[in-house]
Enzyme design. Structure first.
Site, PDB file in Angstrom:
ATOM      1  N   SER A 126     -15.129 -51.469 -18.841  1.00 43.57           N
ATOM      2  CA  SER A 126     -15.158 -50.795 -20.141  1.00 43.57           C
ATOM      3  C   SER A 126     -14.511 -51.672 -21.211  1.00 43.57           C
ATOM      4  O   SER A 126     -13.604 -52.466 -20.925  1.00 43.57           O
ATOM      5  CB  SER A 126     -14.376 -49.489 -19.997  1.00 43.57           C
ATOM      6  OG  SER A 126     -14.055 -48.965 -21.258  1.00 43.57           O
ATOM      7  N   TYR A 153      -6.475 -44.489 -16.599  1.00 43.31           N
ATOM      8  CA  TYR A 153      -7.903 -44.795 -16.429  1.00 43.31           C
ATOM      9  C   TYR A 153      -8.183 -46.238 -16.833  1.00 43.31           C
ATOM     10  O   TYR A 153      -8.781 -47.009 -16.078  1.00 43.31           O
ATOM     11  CB  TYR A 153      -8.771 -43.839 -17.255  1.00 43.31           C
ATOM     12  CG  TYR A 153     -10.199 -44.324 -17.396  1.00 43.31           C
ATOM     13  CD1 TYR A 153     -11.088 -44.260 -16.316  1.00 43.31           C
ATOM     14  CD2 TYR A 153     -10.668 -44.903 -18.582  1.00 43.31           C
ATOM     15  CE1 TYR A 153     -12.393 -44.729 -16.431  1.00 43.31           C
ATOM     16  CE2 TYR A 153     -11.966 -45.371 -18.707  1.00 43.31           C
ATOM     17  CZ  TYR A 153     -12.823 -45.281 -17.626  1.00 43.31           C
ATOM     18  OH  TYR A 153     -14.114 -45.763 -17.741  1.00 43.31           O
ATOM     19  N   LYS A 157      -9.457 -49.853 -14.614  1.00 45.60           N
ATOM     20  CA  LYS A 157     -10.536 -50.817 -14.878  1.00 45.60           C
ATOM     21  C   LYS A 157      -9.982 -52.243 -14.863  1.00 45.60           C
ATOM     22  O   LYS A 157     -10.596 -53.155 -14.302  1.00 45.60           O
ATOM     23  CB  LYS A 157     -11.207 -50.516 -16.224  1.00 45.60           C
ATOM     24  CG  LYS A 157     -12.013 -49.221 -16.224  1.00 45.60           C
ATOM     25  CD  LYS A 157     -13.171 -49.258 -15.231  1.00 45.60           C
ATOM     26  CE  LYS A 157     -13.863 -47.932 -15.076  1.00 45.60           C
ATOM     27  NZ  LYS A 157     -14.773 -47.830 -13.934  1.00 45.60           N
TER      28      LYS A 157
HETATM   29  P1  NAD Z   1     -20.078 -39.927 -14.328  1.00 42.36           P
HETATM   30  O1  NAD Z   1     -18.851 -39.144 -14.041  1.00 42.36           O
HETATM   31  O2  NAD Z   1     -21.213 -39.233 -14.965  1.00 42.36           O
HETATM   32  O3  NAD Z   1     -20.596 -40.627 -12.995  1.00 42.36           O
HETATM   33  C1  NAD Z   1     -19.741 -41.040 -11.968  1.00 42.36           C
HETATM   34  C2  NAD Z   1     -20.296 -40.484 -10.669  1.00 42.36           C
HETATM   35  O4  NAD Z   1     -19.470 -40.937  -9.602  1.00 42.36           O
HETATM   36  C3  NAD Z   1     -20.317 -38.961 -10.623  1.00 42.36           C
HETATM   37  O5  NAD Z   1     -21.597 -38.534 -10.240  1.00 42.36           O
HETATM   38  C4  NAD Z   1     -19.266 -38.618  -9.565  1.00 42.36           C
HETATM   39  O6  NAD Z   1     -19.613 -37.449  -8.837  1.00 42.36           O
HETATM   40  C5  NAD Z   1     -19.278 -39.861  -8.695  1.00 42.36           C
HETATM   41  N1  NAD Z   1     -18.039 -40.145  -7.999  1.00 42.36           N
HETATM   42  C6  NAD Z   1     -16.776 -40.249  -8.511  1.00 42.36           C
HETATM   43  N2  NAD Z   1     -15.907 -40.554  -7.541  1.00 42.36           N
HETATM   44  C7  NAD Z   1     -16.603 -40.650  -6.378  1.00 42.36           C
HETATM   45  C8  NAD Z   1     -16.274 -40.946  -5.042  1.00 42.36           C
HETATM   46  N3  NAD Z   1     -15.018 -41.186  -4.661  1.00 42.36           N
HETATM   47  N4  NAD Z   1     -17.258 -40.977  -4.112  1.00 42.36           N
HETATM   48  C9  NAD Z   1     -18.543 -40.727  -4.466  1.00 42.36           C
HETATM   49  N5  NAD Z   1     -18.919 -40.432  -5.714  1.00 42.36           N
HETATM   50  C10 NAD Z   1     -17.964 -40.395  -6.674  1.00 42.36           C
HETATM   51  O7  NAD Z   1     -19.615 -41.186 -15.213  1.00 42.36           O
HETATM   52  P2  NAD Z   1     -20.489 -42.237 -16.014  1.00 42.36           P
HETATM   53  O8  NAD Z   1     -20.286 -41.978 -17.451  1.00 42.36           O
HETATM   54  O9  NAD Z   1     -21.845 -42.333 -15.466  1.00 42.36           O
HETATM   55  O10 NAD Z   1     -19.685 -43.565 -15.678  1.00 42.36           O
HETATM   56  C11 NAD Z   1     -20.062 -44.434 -14.634  1.00 42.36           C
HETATM   57  C12 NAD Z   1     -19.104 -45.601 -14.568  1.00 42.36           C
HETATM   58  O11 NAD Z   1     -19.061 -46.267 -15.819  1.00 42.36           O
HETATM   59  C13 NAD Z   1     -17.653 -45.198 -14.272  1.00 42.36           C
HETATM   60  O12 NAD Z   1     -17.084 -46.188 -13.438  1.00 42.36           O
HETATM   61  C14 NAD Z   1     -17.014 -45.201 -15.633  1.00 42.36           C
HETATM   62  O13 NAD Z   1     -15.632 -45.421 -15.551  1.00 42.36           O
HETATM   63  C15 NAD Z   1     -17.726 -46.362 -16.279  1.00 42.36           C
HETATM   64  N6  NAD Z   1     -17.732 -46.297 -17.746  1.00 42.36           N
HETATM   65  C16 NAD Z   1     -18.233 -45.194 -18.364  1.00 42.36           C
HETATM   66  C17 NAD Z   1     -18.211 -45.113 -19.739  1.00 42.36           C
HETATM   67  C18 NAD Z   1     -18.732 -43.893 -20.445  1.00 42.36           C
HETATM   68  O14 NAD Z   1     -18.425 -43.696 -21.620  1.00 42.36           O
HETATM   69  N7  NAD Z   1     -19.529 -43.037 -19.835  1.00 42.36           N
HETATM   70  C19 NAD Z   1     -17.698 -46.182 -20.498  1.00 42.36           C
HETATM   71  C20 NAD Z   1     -17.216 -47.306 -19.829  1.00 42.36           C
HETATM   72  C21 NAD Z   1     -17.238 -47.360 -18.440  1.00 42.36           C
HETATM   73  C1  UD1 Z   2     -13.400 -43.162 -24.973  1.00 44.69           C
HETATM   74  C2  UD1 Z   2     -12.306 -43.550 -24.014  1.00 44.69           C
HETATM   75  C3  UD1 Z   2     -12.532 -44.954 -23.490  1.00 44.69           C
HETATM   76  C4  UD1 Z   2     -13.932 -45.101 -22.917  1.00 44.69           C
HETATM   77  C5  UD1 Z   2     -14.909 -44.737 -24.036  1.00 44.69           C
HETATM   78  C6  UD1 Z   2     -16.329 -44.899 -23.652  1.00 44.69           C
HETATM   79  C7  UD1 Z   2     -10.385 -42.349 -24.951  1.00 44.69           C
HETATM   80  C8  UD1 Z   2      -9.030 -42.494 -25.590  1.00 44.69           C
HETATM   81  N1  UD1 Z   2     -11.025 -43.496 -24.693  1.00 44.69           N
HETATM   82  O1  UD1 Z   2     -13.293 -43.958 -26.089  1.00 44.69           O
HETATM   83  O2  UD1 Z   2     -11.600 -45.259 -22.503  1.00 44.69           O
HETATM   84  O3  UD1 Z   2     -14.150 -46.415 -22.484  1.00 44.69           O
HETATM   85  O4  UD1 Z   2     -14.671 -43.379 -24.403  1.00 44.69           O
HETATM   86  O5  UD1 Z   2     -16.854 -43.738 -23.107  1.00 44.69           O
HETATM   87  O6  UD1 Z   2     -10.840 -41.260 -24.661  1.00 44.69           O
HETATM   88  N2  UD1 Z   2     -14.163 -38.225 -32.045  1.00 44.69           N
HETATM   89  C9  UD1 Z   2     -14.020 -37.227 -32.979  1.00 44.69           C
HETATM   90  N3  UD1 Z   2     -14.122 -35.934 -32.565  1.00 44.69           N
HETATM   91  C10 UD1 Z   2     -14.370 -35.581 -31.265  1.00 44.69           C
HETATM   92  C11 UD1 Z   2     -14.525 -36.618 -30.316  1.00 44.69           C
HETATM   93  C12 UD1 Z   2     -14.400 -37.946 -30.734  1.00 44.69           C
HETATM   94  O7  UD1 Z   2     -13.799 -37.498 -34.167  1.00 44.69           O
HETATM   95  O8  UD1 Z   2     -14.433 -34.395 -30.952  1.00 44.69           O
HETATM   96  C13 UD1 Z   2     -14.065 -39.637 -32.481  1.00 44.69           C
HETATM   97  C14 UD1 Z   2     -12.925 -40.390 -31.815  1.00 44.69           C
HETATM   98  O9  UD1 Z   2     -11.766 -40.288 -32.587  1.00 44.69           O
HETATM   99  C15 UD1 Z   2     -13.488 -41.815 -31.813  1.00 44.69           C
HETATM  100  C16 UD1 Z   2     -15.010 -41.623 -31.713  1.00 44.69           C
HETATM  101  O10 UD1 Z   2     -15.256 -40.277 -32.091  1.00 44.69           O
HETATM  102  O11 UD1 Z   2     -13.203 -42.423 -33.022  1.00 44.69           O
HETATM  103  C17 UD1 Z   2     -15.528 -41.849 -30.300  1.00 44.69           C
HETATM  104  O12 UD1 Z   2     -14.763 -41.066 -29.404  1.00 44.69           O
HETATM  105  P1  UD1 Z   2     -15.075 -40.981 -27.845  1.00 44.69           P
HETATM  106  O13 UD1 Z   2     -16.503 -40.610 -27.647  1.00 44.69           O
HETATM  107  O14 UD1 Z   2     -14.050 -40.105 -27.237  1.00 44.69           O
HETATM  108  O15 UD1 Z   2     -14.948 -42.479 -27.340  1.00 44.69           O
HETATM  109  P2  UD1 Z   2     -13.713 -43.508 -27.504  1.00 44.69           P
HETATM  110  O16 UD1 Z   2     -12.548 -42.879 -28.110  1.00 44.69           O
HETATM  111  O17 UD1 Z   2     -14.255 -44.727 -28.154  1.00 44.69           O
END
Ligand code: NAD
Ligand code: UD1
Length: 346
Positions: A126, A153, A157
């Site tokens: 991330s 969290y 990473k």
């Molecule tokens: P998500 O929660 O939708 O998907 C993660 C999946 O992993 C879920 O289906 C959950 O049931 C499964 N899971 C968790 N722990 C497990 C375990 N121990 N064994 C088997 N299954 C397990 O999340 P996502 O948004 O799809 O994110 C996927 C990856 O990307 C994660 O590693 C997350 O940290 C990373 N990531 C996500 C974002 C974001 O904003 N969505 C941003 C940066 C990084």
């Molecule tokens: C969050 C996570 C970050 C993760 C990223 C990607 C936190 C502190 N960080 O970041 O670790 O990698 O998501 O998924 O949660 N906002 C509002 N109102 C709301 C929700 C959000 O104004 O109800 C604003 C936030 O202040 C921010 C932007 O929208 O400026 C995006 O927020 P969000 O979707 O939570 O993502 P990040 O904060 O960038």
């Protein structure tokens, strides 16, 4: 065609990546314990692709079950490891759960890969590893310094990235690509799969779509006194389908032996920063819906502005984010409408 293990494959990004992998001709085995997803996602994937991925309900913390799974699917050539706990706030309250789940899942896979001769792993990281980048590092490229993590969290990473580095330097016979995502949003254009937020959403887009649907009364915008053009925070919002495609390219690069290094890191973003207000106003315009909002105080721990310099991914992977923000925000709304229809009683 080669088989890929997708951990967390019923989750948000994993399900979209499974679709892209299968459409590219790969066989996919999903391992997910459904702790943050729903089994029905498999129906959505099958409806889009026309065939079902293999699915195993396994916890990645269960080394023995994973070992048996690798025996069963002996043709796995690579892993895309999404499975992790990802809620920043929850990680502050339950840090040990986060360290256990996110670190041990990865360690189990890294230990089992050489045993089962699986050579390649893509790891979901991330942009949180950069924290608030210094002004001379905006947009952020991969050389920007890693800042102390703001949450357990974020720390998982950073540690997971280090674990992969250490394993490879200790001559583990594997190669890895670490993908640092910026802010993934949107849904598949079919509206058959998308993000399933649990309870009250923390992230911006699910909150916006639920407010537009009337599930939430109004969106709170966290602060408009930042040092940004309109005072609200700036992020790089990347379409989830574009993001999914990058995984297929990264994996193929490893399978084809094209890596310059046994471990490579890429930022995945659009290269464009958008403010919270720009997102809300664009969402309203392209979907012709209202999103009532109020400006409230800053959210603790928020970063003022961060967006990606995706040049390395563009050049080296030959990947580029393609969907426009308008297309992406339309897909978010279509997915919210789909969810609403699914949840209505007959
Ligand atoms: P998500 O929660 O939708 O998907 C993660 C999946 O992993 C879920 O289906 C959950 O049931 C499964 N899971 C968790 N722990 C497990 C375990 N121990 N064994 C088997 N299954 C397990 O999340 P996502 O948004 O799809 O994110 C996927 C990856 O990307 C994660 O590693 C997350 O940290 C990373 N990531 C996500 C974002 C974001 O904003 N969505 C941003 C940066 C990084
Ligand atoms: C969050 C996570 C970050 C993760 C990223 C990607 C936190 C502190 N960080 O970041 O670790 O990698 O998501 O998924 O949660 N906002 C509002 N109102 C709301 C929700 C959000 O104004 O109800 C604003 C936030 O202040 C921010 C932007 O929208 O400026 C995006 O927020 P969000 O979707 O939570 O993502 P990040 O904060 O960038």
């Amino acid at each position: 065609m080669a088989r890929i293990l997708v951990t967390g494959g019923t989750g948000y990004i994993g399900s979209h990546t499974t679709v892209e992998l299968m459409q590219a001709g790969y066989d996919v085995t999903i391992v997910d314990n459904l702790m943050n997803s729903n089994i029905d996602v498999l129906d959505g994937i099958a409806a889009i692709v026309g065939r079902r991925p293999d699915y195993e309900n396994i916890d990645c913390l269960d080394y023995v079950a994973l070992d048996k799974m690798f025996e069963k699917y002996a043709d796995i050539v690579g892993i895309i490891h999404f499975a992790a706990s990802k809620a920043v706030g929850e990680s502050v309250e339950k840090p040990l759960l986060y360290y256990r789940n996110n670190l041990n899942s990865l360690i189990n896979l890294l230990e089992l890969m050489p045993v089962h001769k699986v050579k390649h792993i893509v790891f979901s990281s991330s942009c949180t590893v950069y924290g608030q980048p210094d002004a001379d590092h905006l947009p952020v490229d991969e050389t920007a310094p890693i800042k102390p993590a703001l949450s357990p969290y974020g720390n998982t990473k950073q540690i997971c990235e280090e674990i992969i580095h250490d394993a490879i330097h200790a001559k583990s016979p594997i190669t890895a690509i670490i993908l640092r995502y910026f802010n993934p949003i949107g849904a598949h254009p079919s509206a058959l799969i998308g993000e399933l937020p649990n309870g009250i959403p923390n992230n911006l887009l699910p909150y916006v779509t639920q407010t537009a649907m009337g599930i939430r009364k109004e969106l709170s915008i966290f602060g408009n006194d930042y040092n940004t053009p309109d005072g609200t925070c700036v992020r790089d919002y990347i379409d989830v389908v574009d993001l999914a495609k990058a995984h297929v390219v990264a994996l193929k690069r490893m399978i084809d032996g094209k890596q310059d290094d046994k471990i490579e890191i890429f930022n995945l973003g659009t290269g464009r920063g958008l403010s919270v207000l720009e997102i809300v106003e664009t969402f309203k315009r392209v979907n012709n819906v209202d999103v009532p909002y109020k400006i409230v105080g800053r959210r603790e721990g928020d970063i003022e502005q961060v967006w990606a310099k995706p040049d390395k991914a563009n050049k080296v992977l030959g990947w580029k984010a393609e969907r426009t923000i308008e297309e992406t925000l339309r897909s978010s709304w279509q997915w919210q409408q789909h969810l609403n229809n699914m949840q209505k009683p007959d």
